[in-house]
Design an enzyme around this catalytic site. Structure first.
Site, PDB file in Angstrom:
ATOM      1  CE  LYS A 234      -1.745   5.075  35.808  1.00 50.65           C
ATOM      2  NZ  LYS A 234      -1.718   5.789  36.761  1.00 50.65           N
TER       3      LYS A 234
ATOM      4  CE  LYS B 278       7.346  -2.584  -2.947  1.00 47.61           C
ATOM      5  NZ  LYS B 278       7.470  -2.021  -1.414  1.00 47.61           N
TER       6      LYS B 278
ATOM      7  CE  LYS C 228       0.341   0.156  -1.003  1.00 46.42           C
ATOM      8  NZ  LYS C 228       1.949   0.042  -1.107  1.00 46.42           N
ATOM      9  CG  ASP C 229       1.486   6.153  -5.056  1.00 39.52           C
ATOM     10  OD1 ASP C 229       1.767   6.239  -6.257  1.00 39.52           O
ATOM     11  OD2 ASP C 229       1.195   7.511  -4.730  1.00 39.52           O
TER      12      ASP C 229
ATOM     13  CG  HIS D  19       1.117   0.770   4.328  1.00 39.69           C
ATOM     14  ND1 HIS D  19       2.195   0.543   5.029  1.00 39.69           N
ATOM     15  CD2 HIS D  19       1.576   0.161   2.968  1.00 39.69           C
ATOM     16  CE1 HIS D  19       3.293  -0.416   4.639  1.00 39.69           C
ATOM     17  NE2 HIS D  19       2.820  -0.466   3.152  1.00 39.69           N
TER      18      HIS D  19
ATOM     19  N   GLY E 173       5.742 -10.187   0.103  1.00 38.99           N
ATOM     20  CA  GLY E 173       6.537 -11.472  -0.327  1.00 38.99           C
ATOM     21  C   GLY E 173       5.222 -12.276  -1.167  1.00 38.99           C
TER      22      GLY E 173
ATOM     23  N   GLY F  52       7.334  -7.112  -6.003  1.00 44.20           N
ATOM     24  CA  GLY F  52       8.133  -8.069  -6.771  1.00 44.20           C
ATOM     25  C   GLY F  52       7.595  -9.113  -7.551  1.00 44.20           C
TER      26      GLY F  52
END
Length: 413
Positions: free
Chosen positions: A98, A147, A173-174, A264, A337, A360
């Site tokens: 809380k 990707k 990795k997936d 992740h 990135g 990428g």
């Protein structure tokens, strides 16, 4: 008396010490001065204590943001462990349940006693165990993110796995948003992926591991993970913050799930970014995930597309690899990135024991995933040798093409 010491950053208009004392009592015995002496004696071992206050002075940007003058302080409060069970849900509910709803309070750290640390497993494999699996001991590992796989079939998956492995990556990795579906069922991804990577291994002698995304309903995860282990899964990718830290710990502690776990950070951004609220990244993505049993931890790098402040990212890495802790060290995986031109920064900041992770930056290479992997491997070799990338490109066409596309940041010796 065994305690957990919580460190907070408080912003408040009023008396910081009074605020801190209210937290210490409110999250333990509730009240104190109004209790009879006998009850105080009975409850003393349950009472929270303020054990440190470091006043920081006012912050101009904070005052401007909230349009009022706020005092700031680092506050440490000791919570007796007799008050709660030895698990992360109880720990979090006590120290920041809380309280997380109560104004400008940020949880920076939790210090556990050695006795209490024994209730947590830490990584099963850790850095040493993962290095043994891939047979690489003298450089950062290289991982490719799968990707562009959504909507594709197994033939596409195996073809692309081979390309990434042929480029020299150590792990694939997936994507964290790849879930169980008719085109790419979980179990078939494991078996088909292993077969494809075995073909590459027989061709090159280079071992590549595949991290398959473990998804589904919470109470089905253990059986699914056990089946993955039976099928020989290399690594389980796990979106820990969409499920909970205790779920990660449950997977790690099951002896029938003898598979490395890759955590992740998806959804953690709901808890970490603010300087006034939430949980410090080094605690949430570092200490907690190592305690609960992650062998690898992904987190935003300081220089990619979803960047953390450099000191925050380094704090995560330190929490994952601190050799003073009684747990195996977990692999830091600075992400988002990343391209070959950033490798000198990664090696400078995170050293040998990290994983260079790219999506990428591998798939977007002019020569595809094979060229992307080769460019990264060349950049890693150059960084470790202390060579500038502008010199290394003279001997590696793949690296030259990568630098032409994304540029490079040199780190002078």
């Amino acid at each position: 008396m065994s305690t957990v010491i919580a460190t907070y950053l408080l912003h408040d208009e009023k008396d910081i010490r009074k605020k801190a004392e209210g937290i210490a009592l409110g999250l333990t015995v509730g009240t104190w001065t109004d209790l009879p002496a006998l009850e105080q004696e009975q409850l003393r071992k349950h009472k929270g204590e303020v054990v440190g206050i470091e006043e920081l002075g006012e912050s101009g940007p904070a005052n401007e943001y909230f349009d009022k003058r706020l005092k700031r302080a680092i506050v440490k409060i000791a919570y007796p462990t007799v008050n709660f069970s030895a698990d992360l849900p109880a720990l979090l509910a006590t120290t920041f349940g809380k309280l997380s709803l109560d104004g400008e309070v940020r949880l920076l750290d939790l210090e556990l006693s050695d006795e209490w640390k024994r209730h947590f497993p830490g990584p099963r494999f850790g850095i040493a165990g993962i290095r043994e699996k891939v047979g690489v001991y003298d450089r950062p590992l290289l991982m490719s993110i799968f990707k562009g796989i959504i909507g594709r079939d197994l033939a596409y998956l195996t073809s692309e796995l081979k390309k990434q492995a042929l480029g020299g990556v150590d792990l694939v990795k997936d994507d964290e948003i790849l879930f169980d579906n008719e085109l790419l069922p979980f179990e078939k991804r494991i078996t088909a992926g292993k077969a494809a990577l075995q073909e590459v291994y027989e061709q090159t002698g280079k071992r590549t591991l595949y991290a398959v995304n473990l998804t589904g309903k919470t109470f089905e995860l253990k059986e699914k993970a056990k089946r993955a282990a039976e099928l020989g899964a290399d690594v389980l990718l796990f979106n820990v913050f969409t499920y909970g830290l205790d779920v990660l710990q449950g997977l790690r502690e099951d002896e029938n799930i003898n598979v490395p776990i890759m955590a992740h950070p998806a959804f953690s951004g709901a808890m970490t970014p603010s300087e006034f609220y939430g949980v410090a990244p080094s605690l949430l993505l570092g200490k907690f995930l190592r305690l609960a049993g992650a062998d690898f931890v992904l987190f935003p790098s300081p220089y990619g597309s979803v960047a953390l402040e450099r000191e925050q990212a380094l704090g995560i890495a330190r929490a994952l690899t601190d050799e003073q802790e009684p747990f195996a060290r977990a692999f830091p995986v600075p992400s988002a990135g990343i391209h070959p031109g950033l490798v000198p920064l990664l090696v400078r900041d995170f050293g040998l024991d990290c994983i260079v992770n790219a999506g990428g930056g591998i798939h977007g290479h002019p020569d595809g995933a094979i060229g992307g992997g080769q460019a990264f491997r060349a950049a890693i070799d150059a960084a470790l040798a202390g060579r500038l990338l502008r010199e290394a490109v003279k001997e590696n066409e793949a690296l030259q093409k990568a630098i032409d596309r994304w540029g490079a940041i040199e780190v002078e010796a």
